[in-house]
Design an enzyme around this catalytic site. Structure first.
Site, PDB file in Angstrom:
ATOM      1  N   SER A 149      -3.872  -0.104 -26.700  1.00 15.53           N
ATOM      2  CA  SER A 149      -3.234  -0.322 -28.010  1.00 15.53           C
ATOM      3  C   SER A 149      -2.796   1.006 -28.629  1.00 15.53           C
ATOM      4  O   SER A 149      -1.677   1.139 -29.124  1.00 15.53           O
ATOM      5  CB  SER A 149      -4.170  -1.072 -28.956  1.00 15.53           C
ATOM      6  OG  SER A 149      -5.386  -0.371 -29.137  1.00 15.53           O
ATOM      7  N   GLY A 209     -10.800  -0.771 -22.459  1.00 18.70           N
ATOM      8  CA  GLY A 209     -11.376   0.258 -23.319  1.00 18.70           C
ATOM      9  C   GLY A 209     -10.765   1.627 -23.091  1.00 18.70           C
ATOM     10  O   GLY A 209     -11.311   2.631 -23.528  1.00 18.70           O
ATOM     11  N   LEU A 210      -9.613   1.675 -22.416  1.00 12.44           N
ATOM     12  CA  LEU A 210      -8.929   2.955 -22.168  1.00 12.44           C
ATOM     13  C   LEU A 210      -7.756   3.149 -23.120  1.00 12.44           C
ATOM     14  O   LEU A 210      -6.864   3.948 -22.870  1.00 12.44           O
ATOM     15  CB  LEU A 210      -8.463   3.039 -20.710  1.00 12.44           C
ATOM     16  CG  LEU A 210      -9.572   2.896 -19.656  1.00 12.44           C
ATOM     17  CD1 LEU A 210      -8.984   2.948 -18.246  1.00 12.44           C
ATOM     18  CD2 LEU A 210     -10.641   3.971 -19.831  1.00 12.44           C
ATOM     19  N   GLU A 215      -2.947   0.566 -37.175  1.00  8.32           N
ATOM     20  CA  GLU A 215      -3.966  -0.294 -36.560  1.00  8.32           C
ATOM     21  C   GLU A 215      -4.999  -0.730 -37.602  1.00  8.32           C
ATOM     22  O   GLU A 215      -5.474  -1.856 -37.587  1.00  8.32           O
ATOM     23  CB  GLU A 215      -4.647   0.402 -35.387  1.00  8.32           C
ATOM     24  CG  GLU A 215      -5.570  -0.530 -34.629  1.00  8.32           C
ATOM     25  CD  GLU A 215      -5.760  -0.197 -33.166  1.00  8.32           C
ATOM     26  OE1 GLU A 215      -6.691  -0.769 -32.570  1.00  8.32           O
ATOM     27  OE2 GLU A 215      -5.014   0.623 -32.616  1.00  8.32           O
ATOM     28  N   ASP A 227      -8.417   7.798 -30.454  1.00  7.01           N
ATOM     29  CA  ASP A 227      -7.573   7.249 -29.389  1.00  7.01           C
ATOM     30  C   ASP A 227      -6.125   7.696 -29.550  1.00  7.01           C
ATOM     31  O   ASP A 227      -5.478   8.137 -28.590  1.00  7.01           O
ATOM     32  CB  ASP A 227      -7.647   5.723 -29.398  1.00  7.01           C
ATOM     33  CG  ASP A 227      -9.036   5.215 -29.052  1.00  7.01           C
ATOM     34  OD1 ASP A 227      -9.896   6.035 -28.674  1.00  7.01           O
ATOM     35  OD2 ASP A 227      -9.266   3.996 -29.172  1.00  7.01           O
ATOM     36  N   GLU A 240     -18.923   9.114 -28.840  1.00  9.69           N
ATOM     37  CA  GLU A 240     -18.480   7.736 -29.074  1.00  9.69           C
ATOM     38  C   GLU A 240     -18.940   7.243 -30.435  1.00  9.69           C
ATOM     39  O   GLU A 240     -20.087   7.433 -30.817  1.00  9.69           O
ATOM     40  CB  GLU A 240     -19.068   6.846 -27.981  1.00  9.69           C
ATOM     41  CG  GLU A 240     -18.123   5.766 -27.512  1.00  9.69           C
ATOM     42  CD  GLU A 240     -16.945   6.326 -26.737  1.00  9.69           C
ATOM     43  OE1 GLU A 240     -15.837   6.354 -27.310  1.00  9.69           O
ATOM     44  OE2 GLU A 240     -17.126   6.729 -25.583  1.00  9.69           O
ATOM     45  N   SER A 285       7.988  -7.166 -22.571  1.00 10.12           N
ATOM     46  CA  SER A 285       6.921  -6.499 -21.839  1.00 10.12           C
ATOM     47  C   SER A 285       6.910  -6.965 -20.391  1.00 10.12           C
ATOM     48  O   SER A 285       6.849  -8.173 -20.115  1.00 10.12           O
ATOM     49  CB  SER A 285       5.560  -6.805 -22.466  1.00 10.12           C
ATOM     50  OG  SER A 285       4.521  -6.333 -21.611  1.00 10.12           O
TER      51      SER A 285
END
Length: 388
Positions: A130, A126-127, A162, A174, A33, A67
């Site tokens: 985005s 946190g998965l 991003e 990610d 991390e 969405s």
């Protein structure tokens, strides 16, 4: 789920034409991390939850987004001539940013499109909702417009957008995990070189359990970018005394030999985490390859302590979840996962302890933090692709 997305697409935009369906997964990082922007290794895997999309090209330059997660916002309309960040555009800034980044690489969309999105990744967990949306958009553009880009390039474009369109100075992990995931495998990725290999996730008598603290975080904030800046200042100091290009180039021994060159104590702590976490990730991947899941779990626990104490990206609720997990017999390892400041923990739990784990952690968390945690027993899935 794809049938639901297709049905909503036809309801909003009408039937007919070449409607195509896509999926891009979320990810969980098993270990490694805040190493991805420090030239270190990460060890994420793609999940079977993620973002679904339906899209069809138009004959004009309009782009219409809808969405299913934000139905009250209705259809949000823009055009190929309005690809600029706009707070009022909300979530659509993520796909708009990817389109903008494609254009910057010379890939010009010759017409607009209609899009419907549905994500089953909990917001703020946190998965990587985005990154999943960014990679989904890139996969759509590659397929619909025939752009000759690889999936690795789609990950890079997602990160670039991003960073430069949405203002979050995130690393590549990610987007890479979402684009390049492989069923039942984690990705051992050197973020400095983008060299990678797949490692089988063989947990014969255990499961991966994600616990959502329900504490929402936003990576587009000062705390995340502060950590990156602190690491950059540490690296600048270290470069004066040793020949490195990234913190990930250092072993623990080399860091200890040169750490006094780092002028600020807070930067020294951040750099220590980046160096030690990178080495932990290398050792953890080797342990998993050898089938030593217990040792892998020990590295996960060490990772959490470092993220809590040296990198300071945990929070009270997450620490309570991890402490509760560590107290349950049959928990092999548990740690915070994702950018931090809330979100989720990831735990490896023996099969016969999963129910006890969920009951114990749910009750203890409710008692101590007055919040109701959510639990996902997850499977490792494939990367982004077009759906049949």
């Amino acid at each position: 789920m794809k049938e639901k997305v297709l049905s909503v697409f036809k309801e909003k935009y009408g039937d007919g034409g070449d409607i195509r369906l896509y999926f891009a997964p979320g990810r969980v990082n098993l270990i490694g991390e805040h190493t991805d922007y420090n030239g270190g290794h990460v060890f994420p895997c793609a999940l079977t939850i993620g973002t679904y999309g339906a899209a069809r090209k138009r004959e004009d330059r309009k782009i219409r987004f809808y969405s299913m997660n934000f139905r009250d916002l209705g259809v949000i309309e823009t055009s190929l001539d309005e690809l600029t960040p706009d707070k009022k555009a909300g979530w659509t800034n993520y796909p708009k940013g990817v389109m903008w980044a494609f254009r910057g690489r010379g890939y010009e969309m010759d017409c607009g499109l209609d899009v419907v999105i549905y994500g089953d990744i909990p917001n703020g967990s946190g998965l990587s909702s985005s990154a999943s949306l960014e990679v989904l958009t890139g996969t759509m553009l590659k397929d619909l417009y025939g752009f000759p880009v690889s999936m690795v390039e789609i990950a890079q474009i997602g990160q670039y957008s991003e960073n430069n369109f949405n203002g979050c100075n995130c690393g590549i992990m990610d987007q890479f995990a979402s684009a390049m995931g492989k069923k039942d495998h984690a990705i051992f990725l050197d973020t400095n070189t983008l060299q990678y290999e797949y490692a089988p996730v063989k947990l014969e008598d255990a499961k991966i359990v994600i616990t959502n603290s329900k504490v929402k975080h936003s990576l587009v904030d000062s705390a995340y970018n502060d950590r990156r800046n602190e690491c950059e200042r540490a690296l600048a100091d270290l470069k004066k005394v040793t020949d490195i290009s990234a913190l990930g180039d250092l072993t623990e021994e080399a860091f200890e030999a040169h750490k006094d060159a780092i002028q600020e104590e807070v930067c020294r702590k951040r750099a220590k985490h980046a160096v030690y976490e990178n080495q932990r990730t290398i050792h953890a991947e080797a342990a998993l390859k050898e089938g030593n899941v217990e040792q892998f779990g020990k590295y996960m626990n060490q990772s959490h302590i470092s993220l809590r104490d040296d990198y300071e990206v945990s929070c009270e609720e997450i620490d309570v979840l991890v402490d509760l997990a560590w107290s349950v017999p049959g928990v092999i390892g548990s740690r915070i996962t994702g950018g931090g400041f809330g979100g989720c923990t990831v735990s490896i739990v023996k099969n016969d302890a999963v129910d006890t784990f969920i009951d114990t952690v749910k009750k203890g968390y409710k008692d101590k933090c007055h919040k109701t945690a959510e639990f996902y027993v997850v499977e490792v899935g494939d990367g982004a692709h077009r759906l049949a």
